[in-house]
Enzyme design. Structure first.
Site, PDB file in Angstrom:
ATOM      1  N   HIS A  72      23.161 -22.957 -31.145  1.00 32.80           N
ATOM      2  CA  HIS A  72      24.138 -22.051 -31.765  1.00 32.80           C
ATOM      3  C   HIS A  72      25.547 -22.389 -31.292  1.00 32.80           C
ATOM      4  O   HIS A  72      25.790 -22.564 -30.102  1.00 32.80           O
ATOM      5  CB  HIS A  72      23.817 -20.585 -31.399  1.00 32.80           C
ATOM      6  CG  HIS A  72      22.699 -20.013 -32.227  1.00 32.80           C
ATOM      7  ND1 HIS A  72      22.471 -18.665 -32.323  1.00 32.80           N
ATOM      8  CD2 HIS A  72      21.757 -20.618 -32.994  1.00 32.80           C
ATOM      9  CE1 HIS A  72      21.440 -18.458 -33.133  1.00 32.80           C
ATOM     10  NE2 HIS A  72      20.983 -19.621 -33.546  1.00 32.80           N
ATOM     11  N   TYR A 200      26.058  -8.819 -31.472  1.00 34.01           N
ATOM     12  CA  TYR A 200      26.138  -7.772 -30.444  1.00 34.01           C
ATOM     13  C   TYR A 200      26.947  -6.632 -31.055  1.00 34.01           C
ATOM     14  O   TYR A 200      28.133  -6.803 -31.351  1.00 34.01           O
ATOM     15  CB  TYR A 200      26.863  -8.292 -29.203  1.00 34.01           C
ATOM     16  CG  TYR A 200      26.098  -9.313 -28.381  1.00 34.01           C
ATOM     17  CD1 TYR A 200      26.087 -10.656 -28.740  1.00 34.01           C
ATOM     18  CD2 TYR A 200      25.396  -8.927 -27.241  1.00 34.01           C
ATOM     19  CE1 TYR A 200      25.401 -11.593 -27.981  1.00 34.01           C
ATOM     20  CE2 TYR A 200      24.709  -9.862 -26.471  1.00 34.01           C
ATOM     21  CZ  TYR A 200      24.716 -11.189 -26.853  1.00 34.01           C
ATOM     22  OH  TYR A 200      24.030 -12.115 -26.103  1.00 34.01           O
ATOM     23  N   PRO A 292      21.222  -7.366 -19.472  1.00 31.67           N
ATOM     24  CA  PRO A 292      21.042  -8.511 -20.373  1.00 31.67           C
ATOM     25  C   PRO A 292      22.156  -8.689 -21.412  1.00 31.67           C
ATOM     26  O   PRO A 292      22.143  -9.623 -22.186  1.00 31.67           O
ATOM     27  CB  PRO A 292      19.700  -8.236 -21.040  1.00 31.67           C
ATOM     28  CG  PRO A 292      19.414  -6.808 -20.808  1.00 31.67           C
ATOM     29  CD  PRO A 292      20.154  -6.379 -19.612  1.00 31.67           C
ATOM     30  N   LYS A 296      22.555 -13.492 -19.111  1.00 32.11           N
ATOM     31  CA  LYS A 296      22.757 -14.262 -17.875  1.00 32.11           C
ATOM     32  C   LYS A 296      21.547 -14.282 -16.940  1.00 32.11           C
ATOM     33  O   LYS A 296      21.500 -15.099 -16.024  1.00 32.11           O
ATOM     34  CB  LYS A 296      23.954 -13.686 -17.105  1.00 32.11           C
ATOM     35  CG  LYS A 296      25.284 -13.971 -17.766  1.00 32.11           C
ATOM     36  CD  LYS A 296      25.557 -15.464 -17.818  1.00 32.11           C
ATOM     37  CE  LYS A 296      26.592 -15.789 -18.867  1.00 32.11           C
ATOM     38  NZ  LYS A 296      26.389 -17.106 -19.468  1.00 32.11           N
ATOM     39  N   TYR A 384      30.124 -16.997 -21.657  1.00 24.30           N
ATOM     40  CA  TYR A 384      28.836 -16.846 -22.339  1.00 24.30           C
ATOM     41  C   TYR A 384      28.054 -18.165 -22.331  1.00 24.30           C
ATOM     42  O   TYR A 384      26.851 -18.192 -22.100  1.00 24.30           O
ATOM     43  CB  TYR A 384      29.062 -16.388 -23.781  1.00 24.30           C
ATOM     44  CG  TYR A 384      27.798 -15.936 -24.498  1.00 24.30           C
ATOM     45  CD1 TYR A 384      27.003 -16.841 -25.201  1.00 24.30           C
ATOM     46  CD2 TYR A 384      27.387 -14.604 -24.458  1.00 24.30           C
ATOM     47  CE1 TYR A 384      25.838 -16.428 -25.838  1.00 24.30           C
ATOM     48  CE2 TYR A 384      26.225 -14.187 -25.108  1.00 24.30           C
ATOM     49  CZ  TYR A 384      25.459 -15.107 -25.794  1.00 24.30           C
ATOM     50  OH  TYR A 384      24.299 -14.698 -26.423  1.00 24.30           O
TER      51      TYR A 384
HETATM   52  P1  FAS Z   1      10.734 -13.340 -12.512  1.00 17.59           P
HETATM   53  O1  FAS Z   1      10.670 -11.864 -12.258  1.00 17.59           O
HETATM   54  O2  FAS Z   1      10.706 -13.841 -13.914  1.00 17.59           O
HETATM   55  O3  FAS Z   1       9.540 -14.080 -11.762  1.00 17.59           O
HETATM   56  C1  FAS Z   1       9.153 -13.673 -10.455  1.00 17.59           C
HETATM   57  C2  FAS Z   1       7.676 -14.006 -10.308  1.00 17.59           C
HETATM   58  O4  FAS Z   1       7.285 -13.669  -8.963  1.00 17.59           O
HETATM   59  C3  FAS Z   1       6.798 -13.182 -11.242  1.00 17.59           C
HETATM   60  O5  FAS Z   1       5.948 -14.038 -11.982  1.00 17.59           O
HETATM   61  C4  FAS Z   1       6.015 -12.250 -10.314  1.00 17.59           C
HETATM   62  O6  FAS Z   1       4.708 -12.021 -10.770  1.00 17.59           O
HETATM   63  C5  FAS Z   1       6.011 -13.031  -9.009  1.00 17.59           C
HETATM   64  N1  FAS Z   1       5.906 -12.185  -7.818  1.00 17.59           N
HETATM   65  C6  FAS Z   1       6.486 -10.992  -7.603  1.00 17.59           C
HETATM   66  N2  FAS Z   1       6.146 -10.517  -6.385  1.00 17.59           N
HETATM   67  C7  FAS Z   1       5.329 -11.456  -5.817  1.00 17.59           C
HETATM   68  C8  FAS Z   1       4.644 -11.558  -4.583  1.00 17.59           C
HETATM   69  N3  FAS Z   1       4.735 -10.582  -3.663  1.00 17.59           N
HETATM   70  N4  FAS Z   1       3.872 -12.647  -4.341  1.00 17.59           N
HETATM   71  C9  FAS Z   1       3.804 -13.647  -5.263  1.00 17.59           C
HETATM   72  N5  FAS Z   1       4.418 -13.619  -6.467  1.00 17.59           N
HETATM   73  C10 FAS Z   1       5.172 -12.523  -6.731  1.00 17.59           C
HETATM   74  N6  FAS Z   1      17.390 -11.870 -19.034  1.00 17.59           N
HETATM   75  C11 FAS Z   1      18.126 -12.272 -20.074  1.00 17.59           C
HETATM   76  O7  FAS Z   1      18.941 -13.189 -19.919  1.00 17.59           O
HETATM   77  N7  FAS Z   1      17.986 -11.670 -21.307  1.00 17.59           N
HETATM   78  C12 FAS Z   1      17.077 -10.656 -21.530  1.00 17.59           C
HETATM   79  O8  FAS Z   1      16.970 -10.128 -22.627  1.00 17.59           O
HETATM   80  C13 FAS Z   1      16.271 -10.218 -20.465  1.00 17.59           C
HETATM   81  N8  FAS Z   1      15.343  -9.217 -20.647  1.00 17.59           N
HETATM   82  C14 FAS Z   1      14.591  -8.809 -19.582  1.00 17.59           C
HETATM   83  C15 FAS Z   1      13.620  -7.775 -19.719  1.00 17.59           C
HETATM   84  C16 FAS Z   1      12.864  -7.351 -18.623  1.00 17.59           C
HETATM   85  C17 FAS Z   1      11.836  -6.240 -18.793  1.00 17.59           C
HETATM   86  C18 FAS Z   1      13.073  -7.936 -17.354  1.00 17.59           C
HETATM   87  C19 FAS Z   1      12.290  -7.454 -16.142  1.00 17.59           C
HETATM   88  C20 FAS Z   1      14.029  -8.955 -17.202  1.00 17.59           C
HETATM   89  C21 FAS Z   1      14.784  -9.399 -18.319  1.00 17.59           C
HETATM   90  N9  FAS Z   1      15.724 -10.428 -18.196  1.00 17.59           N
HETATM   91  C22 FAS Z   1      16.473 -10.862 -19.223  1.00 17.59           C
HETATM   92  C23 FAS Z   1      15.930 -11.069 -16.947  1.00 17.59           C
HETATM   93  C24 FAS Z   1      14.848 -12.089 -16.751  1.00 17.59           C
HETATM   94  O9  FAS Z   1      14.875 -13.004 -17.803  1.00 17.59           O
HETATM   95  C25 FAS Z   1      15.038 -12.696 -15.391  1.00 17.59           C
HETATM   96  O10 FAS Z   1      16.386 -13.018 -15.149  1.00 17.59           O
HETATM   97  C26 FAS Z   1      14.188 -13.927 -15.154  1.00 17.59           C
HETATM   98  O11 FAS Z   1      12.851 -13.591 -15.390  1.00 17.59           O
HETATM   99  C27 FAS Z   1      14.416 -14.380 -13.710  1.00 17.59           C
HETATM  100  O12 FAS Z   1      13.431 -15.273 -13.369  1.00 17.59           O
HETATM  101  P2  FAS Z   1      12.804 -15.253 -11.885  1.00 17.59           P
HETATM  102  O13 FAS Z   1      13.899 -15.152 -10.906  1.00 17.59           O
HETATM  103  O14 FAS Z   1      11.849 -16.381 -11.853  1.00 17.59           O
HETATM  104  O15 FAS Z   1      12.042 -13.845 -11.768  1.00 17.59           O
HETATM  105  C1  PHB Z   2      17.099 -12.026 -26.506  1.00 21.11           C
HETATM  106  O1  PHB Z   2      17.012 -12.728 -27.529  1.00 21.11           O
HETATM  107  O2  PHB Z   2      16.104 -11.509 -25.940  1.00 21.11           O
HETATM  108  C2  PHB Z   2      18.470 -11.773 -25.918  1.00 21.11           C
HETATM  109  C3  PHB Z   2      19.530 -12.542 -26.353  1.00 21.11           C
HETATM  110  C4  PHB Z   2      20.793 -12.319 -25.809  1.00 21.11           C
HETATM  111  C5  PHB Z   2      20.953 -11.323 -24.866  1.00 21.11           C
HETATM  112  C6  PHB Z   2      19.881 -10.553 -24.428  1.00 21.11           C
HETATM  113  C7  PHB Z   2      18.620 -10.783 -24.956  1.00 21.11           C
HETATM  114  O3  PHB Z   2      22.194 -11.091 -24.348  1.00 21.11           O
END
Ligand code: FAS
Ligand code: PHB
Length: 389
Positions: A72, A200, A292, A296, A384
């Site tokens: 994009h 957005y 989100p 980032k 961004y």
């Molecule tokens: P993660 O949380 O992805 O991974 C951590 C891993 O560690 C998990 O697999 C977990 O099972 C494991 N773990 C935890 N405790 C442990 C333990 N005690 N022992 C062993 N393993 C353990 N970001 C965006 O940019 N856009 C979004 O729209 C967006 N939506 C999101 C929605 C939700 C519900 C959440 C929770 C996050 C969202 N995020 C979004 C942010 C998300 O994308 C995170 O930034 C990303 O998953 C970060 O990756 P990790 O740091 O690897 O953490």
């Molecule tokens: C998504 O596609 O899940 C998404 C994209 C941009 C954002 C947040 C979530 O800022």
């Protein structure tokens, strides 16, 4: 068991770090609490900064992204029926890759399998020991058996609710937090996207986001009160509210359909300092959380992995331990920039419960500034698409 770097957590941060270190000849073991299917069942981020996409290519996990991802050149902000185009390519010469985190994680698992990396799923009761020594170790339970993993370093990639951050003593750890008074209700639907780029939406009824995963799979969000639950929202009610918040011509032409996933995520800004303590180094959500709105979260995880993988490679290769000593300082400098951007996008686009007429006036003025001034659009585009590492 013994390895060089023990990685706690098999999400994007842990898997990308493991992949980059193994490709540099550094041995790792990933300890993941959940099953692989559980990890791959998560629906989260959707936009990759160009630097993140490049790291995936360098890690040997970018082929499917390049084949199926959507490049994009920009996105839209909307205010009521007015669309404001942010042309990243024109403003700062950069683009983003639209490719879901679920697929990024799937590609990283495949790349790890291809090099025979060690990932132990359903590793329970992980505990970190002797992090202040030169011989730290990790204990955990796997298959009902107590296990010990001796290592040189521990990477805490275990997300916001993991154990790693809590292992840094309260007397050392400083936490900075802002909790927002609303959440995002997200829906995934097998329908074509509402527009060719993300929208957005700032609306008096609340924020909305029209995103996508592919030409046939769309991802939508609407701001909802924290008291709402996904089951409070029928598909019909969701589509009706989303259409109210998007520009009328977009709402009229968009296709709706049954939701294949529906969930609510709370919004918070959170930073833990320092991001290292002794032989422990925090990466990703283990160290910080962003709302989100700035896309980032996943990209900051990759940012930390950039700094930590480079520092570990310098330490194991030429024996230069300086980058490792300043990992927290280097990673946090970029974390706080993304923290500010995510906060500013959240303040600009959401309807706050106690919002005054003055607050609303400031939002309208900032949207007008973005519509009028290329310099304002350039700053948004630079943030961004991702500031330099
Ligand atoms: P993660 O949380 O992805 O991974 C951590 C891993 O560690 C998990 O697999 C977990 O099972 C494991 N773990 C935890 N405790 C442990 C333990 N005690 N022992 C062993 N393993 C353990 N970001 C965006 O940019 N856009 C979004 O729209 C967006 N939506 C999101 C929605 C939700 C519900 C959440 C929770 C996050 C969202 N995020 C979004 C942010 C998300 O994308 C995170 O930034 C990303 O998953 C970060 O990756 P990790 O740091 O690897 O953490
Ligand atoms: C998504 O596609 O899940 C998404 C994209 C941009 C954002 C947040 C979530 O800022």
């Amino acid at each position: 068991m013994k390895t060089q770097v023990a990685i706690i957590g098999g999400g994007p941060a842990g898997l990308l770090l493991s992949q980059l270190l193994n490709k540099a000849g550094i041995a790792t073991v990933v300890l993941e609490r959940r099953s692989r299917d559980y990890v791959l069942g998560r629906i989260r981020a959707g936009v990759l900064e160009w630097g993140t996409a490049q790291m995936l290519r360098e890690a040997g996990a970018g082929a499917r992204m390049d084949a199926e991802g959507l490049i994009h050149d920009g996105c839209y902000l909307s205010s009521g029926d007015t669309l404001i185009h942010m042309n990243f390519a024109e403003s700062c010469g950069r683009q983003v890759m639209v490719y879901g985190q679920t697929e990024v994680t799937r590609d990283l698992y495949a790349a790890q399998d291809a090099i025979g990396a060690t990932i132990l799923h359903e590793a329970e009761d992980v505990a970190l020991h002797d992090l202040g020594s030169e011989a730290p170790y990790v204990t955990f339970t796997h298959g009902g058996e107590p296990r010990r993993l001796d290592c040189d370093y521990v990477a805490g990639c275990d997300g916001f609710h993991g154990v790693s951050r809590q292992t840094i003593p309260d007397t050392v750890r400083r936490e900075f937090e802002k909790v927002y008074p609303f959440g995002w209700l997200g829906v995934l639907s097998q329908t074509p996207p509402a527009a060719e780029e993300l929208i957005y939406a700032n609306h008096e009824r609340g924020f909305a986001l029209a995103s996508m995963r592919s030409p046939t799979l769309s991802r939508y969000y609407i701001q909802v009160p924290l008291s709402d639950r996904p089951e409070d929202w029928s598909d019909e009610a969701f589509w009706e509210e989303l259409k109210r918040r998007l520009p009328a011509d977009v709402a009229q032409s968009m296709r709706t359909g049954p939701s294949i996933e529906k969930s609510i995520a709370p919004l918070r800004s959170f930073v833990c300092e320092p991001m290292q303590w002794g032989r422990l180094f925090l990466c990703g959500d283990a160290a910080h959380i962003v709302p989100p709105t700035g896309a980032k979260g996943l990209n900051l995880a990759a940012s930390d992995v950039h700094y930590l993988s480079s520092a570990l490679i310098a330490a194991y290769g030429p024996g230069d331990r300086a980058p490792l000593a300043r990992y927290s300082q280097d990673a946090l400098a970029r974390v706080w920039q993304a923290m500010r951007f995510s906060w500013s996008m959240t303040m600009l686009l959401h309807r706050f419960p106690e919002q005054s007429a003055f607050d609303r006036g400031v939002q309208v003025a900032q949207l007008e500034e973005l519509a009028k001034y290329p310099a304002a659009r350039k700053l948004l585009a630079q943030n961004y698409t991702g500031l330099p590492f």
